[in-house]
Design an enzyme around this catalytic site. Structure first.
Site, PDB file in Angstrom:
ATOM      1  N   GLY A 213       0.849  -1.302   0.041  1.00 34.98           N
ATOM      2  CA  GLY A 213      -0.064  -0.028  -0.081  1.00 34.98           C
ATOM      3  C   GLY A 213       0.861   1.338  -0.042  1.00 34.98           C
ATOM      4  O   GLY A 213       2.036   1.245   0.262  1.00 34.98           O
ATOM      5  N   PRO A 214       0.274   2.478  -0.310  1.00 36.58           N
ATOM      6  CA  PRO A 214       0.850   3.704  -0.182  1.00 36.58           C
ATOM      7  C   PRO A 214       1.655   4.090   0.909  1.00 36.58           C
ATOM      8  O   PRO A 214       1.094   3.415   1.845  1.00 36.58           O
ATOM      9  CB  PRO A 214       0.102   4.605  -0.923  1.00 36.58           C
ATOM     10  CG  PRO A 214      -1.276   3.899  -0.925  1.00 36.58           C
ATOM     11  CD  PRO A 214      -1.099   2.425  -0.597  1.00 36.58           C
ATOM     12  N   GLY A 216       2.137   5.859   4.374  1.00 39.83           N
ATOM     13  CA  GLY A 216       1.329   6.396   5.350  1.00 39.83           C
ATOM     14  C   GLY A 216       0.135   5.826   5.572  1.00 39.83           C
ATOM     15  O   GLY A 216      -0.903   6.241   6.377  1.00 39.83           O
ATOM     16  N   GLY A 218      -0.500   2.901   7.264  1.00 40.94           N
ATOM     17  CA  GLY A 218      -0.586   2.291   8.338  1.00 40.94           C
ATOM     18  C   GLY A 218      -0.127   0.841   8.325  1.00 40.94           C
ATOM     19  O   GLY A 218      -0.342   0.012   9.243  1.00 40.94           O
ATOM     20  N   THR A 220       3.098  -0.273   8.920  1.00 40.72           N
ATOM     21  CA  THR A 220       3.986  -0.516  10.010  1.00 40.72           C
ATOM     22  C   THR A 220       3.075  -0.592  11.297  1.00 40.72           C
ATOM     23  O   THR A 220       3.378  -1.487  12.244  1.00 40.72           O
ATOM     24  CB  THR A 220       4.873   0.739  10.155  1.00 40.72           C
ATOM     25  OG1 THR A 220       5.543   0.994   8.992  1.00 40.72           O
ATOM     26  CG2 THR A 220       6.117   0.445  11.329  1.00 40.72           C
ATOM     27  N   HIS A 434      -8.054  35.382 -12.178  1.00 39.44           N
ATOM     28  CA  HIS A 434      -7.371  34.169 -12.448  1.00 39.44           C
ATOM     29  C   HIS A 434      -8.554  33.062 -11.506  1.00 39.44           C
ATOM     30  O   HIS A 434      -8.952  32.197 -11.912  1.00 39.44           O
ATOM     31  CB  HIS A 434      -6.002  33.951 -12.199  1.00 39.44           C
ATOM     32  CG  HIS A 434      -5.613  32.673 -12.519  1.00 39.44           C
ATOM     33  ND1 HIS A 434      -4.743  32.323 -13.475  1.00 39.44           N
ATOM     34  CD2 HIS A 434      -5.672  31.261 -11.883  1.00 39.44           C
ATOM     35  CE1 HIS A 434      -4.397  31.049 -13.352  1.00 39.44           C
ATOM     36  NE2 HIS A 434      -5.027  30.480 -12.227  1.00 39.44           N
ATOM     37  N   GLU A 435      -8.138  33.426 -10.208  1.00 39.75           N
ATOM     38  CA  GLU A 435      -9.055  32.487  -9.063  1.00 39.75           C
ATOM     39  C   GLU A 435     -10.566  32.719  -9.393  1.00 39.75           C
ATOM     40  O   GLU A 435     -11.207  31.713  -9.371  1.00 39.75           O
ATOM     41  CB  GLU A 435      -8.672  32.928  -7.797  1.00 39.75           C
ATOM     42  CG  GLU A 435      -7.127  32.840  -7.241  1.00 39.75           C
ATOM     43  CD  GLU A 435      -6.636  31.215  -7.670  1.00 39.75           C
ATOM     44  OE1 GLU A 435      -7.357  30.369  -7.587  1.00 39.75           O
ATOM     45  OE2 GLU A 435      -5.579  31.115  -8.228  1.00 39.75           O
ATOM     46  N   HIS A 438     -11.443  30.282 -12.401  1.00 43.73           N
ATOM     47  CA  HIS A 438     -11.555  28.886 -11.832  1.00 43.73           C
ATOM     48  C   HIS A 438     -13.073  28.818 -10.858  1.00 43.73           C
ATOM     49  O   HIS A 438     -14.015  27.658 -11.230  1.00 43.73           O
ATOM     50  CB  HIS A 438     -10.511  28.561 -10.583  1.00 43.73           C
ATOM     51  CG  HIS A 438      -9.208  28.249 -11.254  1.00 43.73           C
ATOM     52  ND1 HIS A 438      -9.010  27.586 -12.543  1.00 43.73           N
ATOM     53  CD2 HIS A 438      -7.985  28.732 -10.854  1.00 43.73           C
ATOM     54  CE1 HIS A 438      -7.758  27.435 -12.698  1.00 43.73           C
ATOM     55  NE2 HIS A 438      -6.930  28.406 -11.718  1.00 43.73           N
ATOM     56  N   ASP A 512      -1.817  24.772 -13.740  1.00 45.97           N
ATOM     57  CA  ASP A 512      -3.247  24.261 -13.838  1.00 45.97           C
ATOM     58  C   ASP A 512      -3.141  23.635 -15.342  1.00 45.97           C
ATOM     59  O   ASP A 512      -3.702  22.556 -15.520  1.00 45.97           O
ATOM     60  CB  ASP A 512      -4.194  25.338 -14.208  1.00 45.97           C
ATOM     61  CG  ASP A 512      -4.345  26.356 -13.235  1.00 45.97           C
ATOM     62  OD1 ASP A 512      -4.274  25.848 -12.127  1.00 45.97           O
ATOM     63  OD2 ASP A 512      -4.597  27.464 -13.095  1.00 45.97           O
TER      64      ASP A 512
HETATM   65  P1  ADP Z   1       3.075   2.989   6.678  1.00 45.40           P
HETATM   66  O1  ADP Z   1       4.094   2.085   7.317  1.00 45.40           O
HETATM   67  O2  ADP Z   1       2.139   2.403   5.941  1.00 45.40           O
HETATM   68  O3  ADP Z   1       3.887   4.138   5.762  1.00 45.40           O
HETATM   69  P2  ADP Z   1       2.619   3.974   9.321  1.00 45.40           P
HETATM   70  O4  ADP Z   1       2.162   2.923   9.786  1.00 45.40           O
HETATM   71  O5  ADP Z   1       4.104   4.113   9.602  1.00 45.40           O
HETATM   72  O6  ADP Z   1       2.372   3.818   7.804  1.00 45.40           O
HETATM   73  O7  ADP Z   1       1.755   5.377   9.480  1.00 45.40           O
HETATM   74  C1  ADP Z   1       2.353   6.194  10.231  1.00 45.40           C
HETATM   75  C2  ADP Z   1       1.064   6.882  11.295  1.00 45.40           C
HETATM   76  O8  ADP Z   1       0.115   7.424  10.778  1.00 45.40           O
HETATM   77  C3  ADP Z   1       0.879   5.943  12.099  1.00 45.40           C
HETATM   78  O9  ADP Z   1       1.895   5.909  13.397  1.00 45.40           O
HETATM   79  C4  ADP Z   1      -0.273   6.463  12.855  1.00 45.40           C
HETATM   80  O10 ADP Z   1      -0.209   7.322  13.735  1.00 45.40           O
HETATM   81  C5  ADP Z   1      -0.918   7.129  11.536  1.00 45.40           C
HETATM   82  N1  ADP Z   1      -1.794   6.055  10.757  1.00 45.40           N
HETATM   83  C6  ADP Z   1      -1.607   5.591   9.589  1.00 45.40           C
HETATM   84  N2  ADP Z   1      -2.616   4.629   9.172  1.00 45.40           N
HETATM   85  C7  ADP Z   1      -3.465   4.733  10.322  1.00 45.40           C
HETATM   86  C8  ADP Z   1      -4.527   3.983  10.644  1.00 45.40           C
HETATM   87  N3  ADP Z   1      -5.384   3.111   9.595  1.00 45.40           N
HETATM   88  N4  ADP Z   1      -5.175   4.193  11.668  1.00 45.40           N
HETATM   89  C9  ADP Z   1      -4.712   4.953  12.708  1.00 45.40           C
HETATM   90  N5  ADP Z   1      -3.617   5.668  12.580  1.00 45.40           N
HETATM   91  C10 ADP Z   1      -2.983   5.355  11.267  1.00 45.40           C
HETATM   92 ZN    ZN Z   2      -5.151  28.451 -11.545  1.00 43.00          ZN
HETATM   93 MG    MG Z   3       6.233   2.146   7.230  1.00 39.40          MG
END
Ligand code: ADP
Ligand code: ZN
Ligand code: MG
Length: 628
Positions: A213-214, A216, A218, A220, A434-435, A438, A512
């Site tokens: 997964g991307p 952040g 979760g 880890t 401009h804004e 949009h 844009d």
């Molecule tokens: P990854 O390993 O996928 O890059 P992490 O597990 O390190 O992401 O996530 C970083 C932080 O983001 C975690 O410590 C937590 O605080 C928050 N976080 C990410 N996903 C979740 C989730 N599904 N539920 C709660 N907190 C999350």
């Molecule tokens: Zn613009």
């Molecule tokens: Mg990680």
């Protein structure tokens, strides 16, 4: 134990050379240890025999196995004074002893004092020995033999880079919004807690689980939660930590890690960013990376090495499953893959609830509204968002976090730091047009997301910003929605063009244009939304990864390429004409909104729509405005 062998050896060599001279100097004079208990005078052997015959000798001390003697003799010519002299004896003089005996002269044989000689010998040897050892080490370190004996030195061992946490303290409750993944992994907890339930019926417990997964989302956190729920130790290491400058270190770390894990089973081994080691072997420009391949091979070997039911489960995380070596993914290794995606609106709400637990929120804050405003945010983004809002709350010395802080935090997380607004000038007017361009087009087109706010307060790179709120969770996007987005993105440039003229348009539309060109091209090449028909002509453009598929880019002929270009241009031109037409037709409301924007710096979506509605009809779909 943090030192480099290369450095050590290089410093040792000069030290050895200098040391050598010291040793040599110290031992050069070593055999002369009797000088201290003898007089400096010497006597010939013949003279000694004469003295002996003349009964002048009082005592004889033999040294060096009878080769030298210190003789005490009285000299009548010197008042019978006792003198000590040294005599070199011929090699074989056995008759001397009997002679001494018959004469009754006291004599004594002293054992060879040869420790000096030993030291001398060592002194001579120590330099070559150390030199050879040093060279041996140098050779070992620089030898690039794959799997060679150099690994036996266990260089990786002293650096225990992986971390072991006895209890991670993270529970499944702390992970929210990724229910499917959690359910899959719940089973892993059971594997660790009650393996007998599975082994009893002959099931093989999986060795490895790959979290995909991307960043952040979760991954880890999930791995830690499994360890926490099962109450087992958690060994974690990042893939990049395997790959070191020295060949063999990575492989040795893998061995070491598995050894420690076996000692602590049941436990979890977590390998973060496994793509750093697990890339396809033999790939990449200039051949593969020997070190990485060795490490990967070692990893595969270790995974094969332990039986499925030893209570070790390996969890690995990656955001690039496509680059992983197929050998890693075959059954018996990472045979389970769990996808951890960015959460949907419900998931985001749950994650927000988890992270709002320890924060003081004002009653005005609706987590649901925040969830709605943050499509595409990952768990880490949301955690960061609430933290930013809490920091703002503290900075503003408020009791609890209010809507204003959350709002500012979202803006900040998405668009960057707030800058100072421009003073009223021609360029500020241009940015305002401009804004408003949009926002106006975004309001007039029924398939466009509604305006959330327009602002002239700079953020990050942008001088002004128009925010849109996605109406509902964006799953599938229709052709008319894409066209509306392209037209809206062109609204800024169209307003500049219509109001200030062809020659006055600015670079402000660069971002844009980049966005909308991408959208238009994808409509043609990926989604089959042009006259070219429903064909997929390009796969999703990832970043160029040197090592896979970097030669196979386009799968079509030159003729098709030209047609793609003309289709893309046609889409963009249509949209641009529509945008310019809408601005021209609504010139007076545009002017009024610009004046208001310059005065207030920010107009929120509701007010904006009301003003537009005074002049022209706003499509009904646009009336629905989610509450924030
Ligand atoms: P990854 O390993 O996928 O890059 P992490 O597990 O390190 O992401 O996530 C970083 C932080 O983001 C975690 O410590 C937590 O605080 C928050 N976080 C990410 N996903 C979740 C989730 N599904 N539920 C709660 N907190 C999350
Ligand atoms: Zn613009
Ligand atoms: Mg990680």
């Amino acid at each position: 134990m943090k030192f480099s062998w290369r450095v050590l050896v290089l410093w040792t060599l000069p030290a050895l050379v200098i040391g050598f001279f010291f040793w040599q100097g110290a031992f050069a004079s070593s055999p002369a240890d009797m000088t201290k208990n003898t007089a400096s005078t010497r006597m010939t052997y013949g003279r000694f025999l004469e003295y002996l015959d003349a009964d002048r000798v009082t005592s004889v001390d033999l040294y060096e196995g009878g080769r030298t003697a210190i003789v005490e003799a009285v000299d009548p010519e010197l008042d019978n004074r006792v003198q000590r002299v040294r005599v070199d004896l011929p090699m074989s003089a056995p008759e001397l002893i009997s002679k001494l005996k018959t004469k009754g002269i006291s004599f004594d044989a002293h054992p060879m004092r040869n420790d000096g000689a030993i030291w001398g010998l060592l002194g001579n040897l120590i330099f070559p020995i150390l030199l050879i050892t040093g060279l041996f080490f140098l050779f070992r370190r620089s030898s690039n033999l794959p799997g060679g004996p150099g690994q036996a030195m266990n260089f990786g061992k002293s650096k225990a880079r992986f971390q072991m946490e006895a209890k991670t303290g993270v529970k499944f409750d702390d992970v929210a919004g990724i229910e499917e993944a959690k359910e899959e992994l719940q089973e892993v907890v059971t594997f660790l807690k009650q393996p007998e339930r599975f082994t009893a019926v002959g099931a093989r417990i999986p060795k490895g689980v790959l979290l995909v997964g991307p960043p952040g989302t979760g991954k880890t956190l999930l791995a830690k939660a499994i360890a926490g729920e099962a109450g087992v130790p958690f060994f974690s290491i990042s893939g990049s930590e395997f790959v070191e400058m020295f060949v063999g270190v990575g492989a040795s770390r893998v061995r070491d890690l598995f050894k420690k894990a076996k000692d602590n089973a049941p436990c979890i081994i977590f390998i973060d960013e496994i793509d750093a080691v697990g890339r396809q072997r033999g790939a990449g420009i200039g051949g593969g990376n020997d070190e990485r391949e060795q490490t990967l091979n070692q990893l595969l070997t270790e995974m094969d090495g332990f039986e499925g039911n030893t209570g070790i489960i390996i969890i690995a995380a990656t955001n690039r499953p496509d680059v992983l070596d197929a050998a890693l993914l075959r059954p018996g290794r990472f045979d389970r893959q769990v996808t951890v995606d960015a959460p949907d609106i419900k998931g985001r709400l749950e994650i927000l609830q988890v992270h709002a637990r320890n924060k003081k929120l004002d009653k005005s804050v609706s987590l649901e509204a925040i969830a709605r405003r943050t499509p595409g945010f990952t768990g880490a983004d949301l955690a960061n968002l609430l933290n930013e809002a809490a920091i703002l709350t503290a900075r503003r010395r408020k009791e609890g976090m209010t809507l204003a802080e959350v709002d500012d935090a979202v803006d900040r997380v998405v668009a960057g730091m707030e800058g100072t607004p421009l003073v009223d000038s021609k360029s500020k007017r241009l940015i305002a047009y401009h804004e408003v361009g949009h926002a106006l087009i975004g309001t007039l087109l029924k398939d466009h997301d509604p305006v959330q706010k327009v602002t002239l307060i700079p953020r990050g790179q942008a001088q002004g910003l128009t925010w849109f709120t996605p109406n509902e969770e964006q799953g599938l996007i229709s052709r008319s929605q894409l066209k509306a987005r392209i037209t809206g993105a062109l609204g800024g440039r169209a307003a500049e063009d219509v109001i200030f003229g062809h020659a006055e348009v600015t670079t402000g539309a660069g971002g844009d244009l980049q966005q909308l060109s991408g959208m238009a091209r994808q409509m043609v090449t990926r989604f089959g939304m042009s006259d070219l028909g429903p064909l997929s002509l390009e796969s999703q453009q990832g970043e160029v990864f040197l090592g896979r598929d970097w030669t196979t880019r386009s799968e079509y002929s030159e003729a098709i390429a030209r047609r793609i270009d003309s289709q893309v241009r046609e889409i963009v031109e249509q949209c641009y004409d529509l945008a310019k037409q809408l601005i021209r037709e609504n010139r007076s409301v545009t002017d009024r909104l610009v004046d208001l924007l310059i005065e207030k710096e920010t107009i929120d979506g509701e007010e904006f729509r009301q003003i537009v509605a005074e002049y022209t009809e706003v499509p009904e779909k646009q009336q629905y405005v989610p509450q924030l």
